[in-house]
Design a protein around this motif. Structure first.
Motif, PDB file in Angstrom:
ATOM      1  N   CYS A  38       0.828  -1.206   0.000  1.00 26.43           N
ATOM      2  CA  CYS A  38       0.000   0.000   0.000  1.00 26.43           C
ATOM      3  C   CYS A  38       0.867   1.263   0.000  1.00 26.43           C
ATOM      4  O   CYS A  38       0.533   2.241  -0.679  1.00 26.43           O
ATOM      5  CB  CYS A  38      -0.943   0.007   1.197  1.00 26.43           C
ATOM      6  SG  CYS A  38      -2.290  -1.180   1.053  1.00 26.43           S
ATOM      7  N   ALA A  96       0.796   4.100  -2.806  1.00 27.91           N
ATOM      8  CA  ALA A  96       0.557   5.502  -2.450  1.00 27.91           C
ATOM      9  C   ALA A  96       1.586   6.409  -3.116  1.00 27.91           C
ATOM     10  O   ALA A  96       1.237   7.478  -3.624  1.00 27.91           O
ATOM     11  CB  ALA A  96       0.591   5.680  -0.933  1.00 27.91           C
ATOM     12  N   ALA A 137      -4.237  13.188  -5.024  1.00 27.54           N
ATOM     13  CA  ALA A 137      -4.245  13.216  -3.559  1.00 27.54           C
ATOM     14  C   ALA A 137      -5.259  12.250  -2.937  1.00 27.54           C
ATOM     15  O   ALA A 137      -4.929  11.569  -1.963  1.00 27.54           O
ATOM     16  CB  ALA A 137      -4.479  14.638  -3.057  1.00 27.54           C
ATOM     17  N   PRO A 138      -6.489  12.149  -3.461  1.00 23.89           N
ATOM     18  CA  PRO A 138      -7.434  11.209  -2.846  1.00 23.89           C
ATOM     19  C   PRO A 138      -6.940   9.755  -2.902  1.00 23.89           C
ATOM     20  O   PRO A 138      -7.104   9.010  -1.941  1.00 23.89           O
ATOM     21  CB  PRO A 138      -8.715  11.387  -3.660  1.00 23.89           C
ATOM     22  CG  PRO A 138      -8.623  12.766  -4.208  1.00 23.89           C
ATOM     23  CD  PRO A 138      -7.167  12.975  -4.475  1.00 23.89           C
ATOM     24  N   THR A 139      -6.333   9.380  -3.998  1.00 22.07           N
ATOM     25  CA  THR A 139      -5.812   8.016  -4.126  1.00 22.07           C
ATOM     26  C   THR A 139      -4.651   7.804  -3.168  1.00 22.07           C
ATOM     27  O   THR A 139      -4.556   6.765  -2.513  1.00 22.07           O
ATOM     28  CB  THR A 139      -5.383   7.740  -5.581  1.00 22.07           C
ATOM     29  OG1 THR A 139      -6.501   7.964  -6.441  1.00 22.07           O
ATOM     30  CG2 THR A 139      -4.881   6.318  -5.749  1.00 22.07           C
ATOM     31  N   TYR A 140      -3.790   8.807  -3.063  1.00 16.95           N
ATOM     32  CA  TYR A 140      -2.667   8.729  -2.123  1.00 16.95           C
ATOM     33  C   TYR A 140      -3.181   8.518  -0.701  1.00 16.95           C
ATOM     34  O   TYR A 140      -2.732   7.619   0.011  1.00 16.95           O
ATOM     35  CB  TYR A 140      -1.831  10.010  -2.211  1.00 16.95           C
ATOM     36  CG  TYR A 140      -0.744  10.085  -1.179  1.00 16.95           C
ATOM     37  CD1 TYR A 140       0.479   9.460  -1.396  1.00 16.95           C
ATOM     38  CD2 TYR A 140      -0.935  10.763   0.020  1.00 16.95           C
ATOM     39  CE1 TYR A 140       1.490   9.513  -0.457  1.00 16.95           C
ATOM     40  CE2 TYR A 140       0.059  10.828   0.971  1.00 16.95           C
ATOM     41  CZ  TYR A 140       1.272  10.202   0.729  1.00 16.95           C
ATOM     42  OH  TYR A 140       2.266  10.248   1.683  1.00 16.95           O
ATOM     43  N   ARG A 141      -4.152   9.330  -0.296  1.00 13.57           N
ATOM     44  CA  ARG A 141      -4.702   9.223   1.060  1.00 13.57           C
ATOM     45  C   ARG A 141      -5.360   7.867   1.297  1.00 13.57           C
ATOM     46  O   ARG A 141      -5.235   7.275   2.371  1.00 13.57           O
ATOM     47  CB  ARG A 141      -5.695  10.353   1.322  1.00 13.57           C
ATOM     48  CG  ARG A 141      -5.019  11.697   1.524  1.00 13.57           C
ATOM     49  CD  ARG A 141      -5.981  12.738   2.048  1.00 13.57           C
ATOM     50  NE  ARG A 141      -7.108  12.955   1.153  1.00 13.57           N
ATOM     51  CZ  ARG A 141      -7.139  13.855   0.176  1.00 13.57           C
ATOM     52  NH1 ARG A 141      -6.094  14.632  -0.031  1.00 13.57           N
ATOM     53  NH2 ARG A 141      -8.215  14.000  -0.577  1.00 13.57           N
ATOM     54  N   ARG A 142      -6.064   7.367   0.292  1.00 18.46           N
ATOM     55  CA  ARG A 142      -6.731   6.073   0.420  1.00 18.46           C
ATOM     56  C   ARG A 142      -5.705   4.966   0.681  1.00 18.46           C
ATOM     57  O   ARG A 142      -5.879   4.140   1.574  1.00 18.46           O
ATOM     58  CB  ARG A 142      -7.531   5.767  -0.842  1.00 18.46           C
ATOM     59  CG  ARG A 142      -8.350   4.509  -0.752  1.00 18.46           C
ATOM     60  CD  ARG A 142      -9.213   4.277  -1.985  1.00 18.46           C
ATOM     61  NE  ARG A 142      -9.995   5.454  -2.360  1.00 18.46           N
ATOM     62  CZ  ARG A 142      -9.821   6.124  -3.506  1.00 18.46           C
ATOM     63  NH1 ARG A 142      -8.929   5.752  -4.379  1.00 18.46           N
ATOM     64  NH2 ARG A 142     -10.571   7.179  -3.768  1.00 18.46           N
ATOM     65  N   TYR A 143      -4.609   4.964  -0.087  1.00 18.01           N
ATOM     66  CA  TYR A 143      -3.583   3.942   0.118  1.00 18.01           C
ATOM     67  C   TYR A 143      -2.873   4.110   1.456  1.00 18.01           C
ATOM     68  O   TYR A 143      -2.517   3.124   2.100  1.00 18.01           O
ATOM     69  CB  TYR A 143      -2.572   3.939  -1.025  1.00 18.01           C
ATOM     70  CG  TYR A 143      -3.076   3.253  -2.259  1.00 18.01           C
ATOM     71  CD1 TYR A 143      -3.530   1.941  -2.235  1.00 18.01           C
ATOM     72  CD2 TYR A 143      -3.110   3.914  -3.479  1.00 18.01           C
ATOM     73  CE1 TYR A 143      -4.002   1.309  -3.368  1.00 18.01           C
ATOM     74  CE2 TYR A 143      -3.572   3.289  -4.623  1.00 18.01           C
ATOM     75  CZ  TYR A 143      -4.017   1.993  -4.565  1.00 18.01           C
ATOM     76  OH  TYR A 143      -4.480   1.359  -5.689  1.00 18.01           O
ATOM     77  N   LYS A 144      -2.679   5.343   1.903  1.00 11.62           N
ATOM     78  CA  LYS A 144      -2.043   5.563   3.204  1.00 11.62           C
ATOM     79  C   LYS A 144      -2.953   5.073   4.334  1.00 11.62           C
ATOM     80  O   LYS A 144      -2.463   4.524   5.329  1.00 11.62           O
ATOM     81  CB  LYS A 144      -1.674   7.037   3.390  1.00 11.62           C
ATOM     82  CG  LYS A 144      -0.581   7.529   2.455  1.00 11.62           C
ATOM     83  CD  LYS A 144       0.678   6.688   2.506  1.00 11.62           C
ATOM     84  CE  LYS A 144       1.575   7.052   3.639  1.00 11.62           C
ATOM     85  NZ  LYS A 144       2.848   6.295   3.646  1.00 11.62           N
ATOM     86  N   LEU A 145      -4.255   5.260   4.192  1.00 16.64           N
ATOM     87  CA  LEU A 145      -5.190   4.737   5.189  1.00 16.64           C
ATOM     88  C   LEU A 145      -5.170   3.210   5.205  1.00 16.64           C
ATOM     89  O   LEU A 145      -5.210   2.588   6.269  1.00 16.64           O
ATOM     90  CB  LEU A 145      -6.609   5.228   4.918  1.00 16.64           C
ATOM     91  CG  LEU A 145      -6.904   6.667   5.320  1.00 16.64           C
ATOM     92  CD1 LEU A 145      -8.269   7.093   4.789  1.00 16.64           C
ATOM     93  CD2 LEU A 145      -6.840   6.814   6.826  1.00 16.64           C
TER      94      LEU A 145
END
Length: 58
Positions: free
Chosen positions: A14, A18, A24-32
Motif C-alpha cells: 500500500c 501511495a 491526492a485522494p488516491t494517495y490518502r486512500r492507500y495511506k489509510l
C-alpha cells in the motif's frame, strides 16, 4: 511466513502504491489502507504473544 508478516507485506504494498498515486485522494486512500494493515500486524503480534499487552496508566 507469519500472519503478521503477511499484514506487513500488504502495508508495504500500500505504501508503494501511495507513492505512485496520481492524485491526492488516491494517495490518502492507500495511506489509510497502509495504516490499517500495520494496525492488524500489531494486533496479530499481540494475539500471537510476540508483544506483551500494554497496561493503562492509572
Amino acid at each position: 511466513m507469519t500472519q503478521s508478516q503477511k499484514f506487513l507485506d500488504n502495508a508495504e504494498n500500500c505504501a508503494e502504491l501511495a507513492e505512485r498515486a496520481k492524485d491526492a485522494p488516491t494517495y490518502r486512500r492507500y495511506k489509510l489502507m497502509e495504516a490499517g494493515w500495520l494496525a492488524l500486524a500489531r494486533e496479530q503480534d499481540w494475539l500471537d504473544g510476540v508483544t506483551p499487552p500494554h497496561r493503562r496508566a492509572s
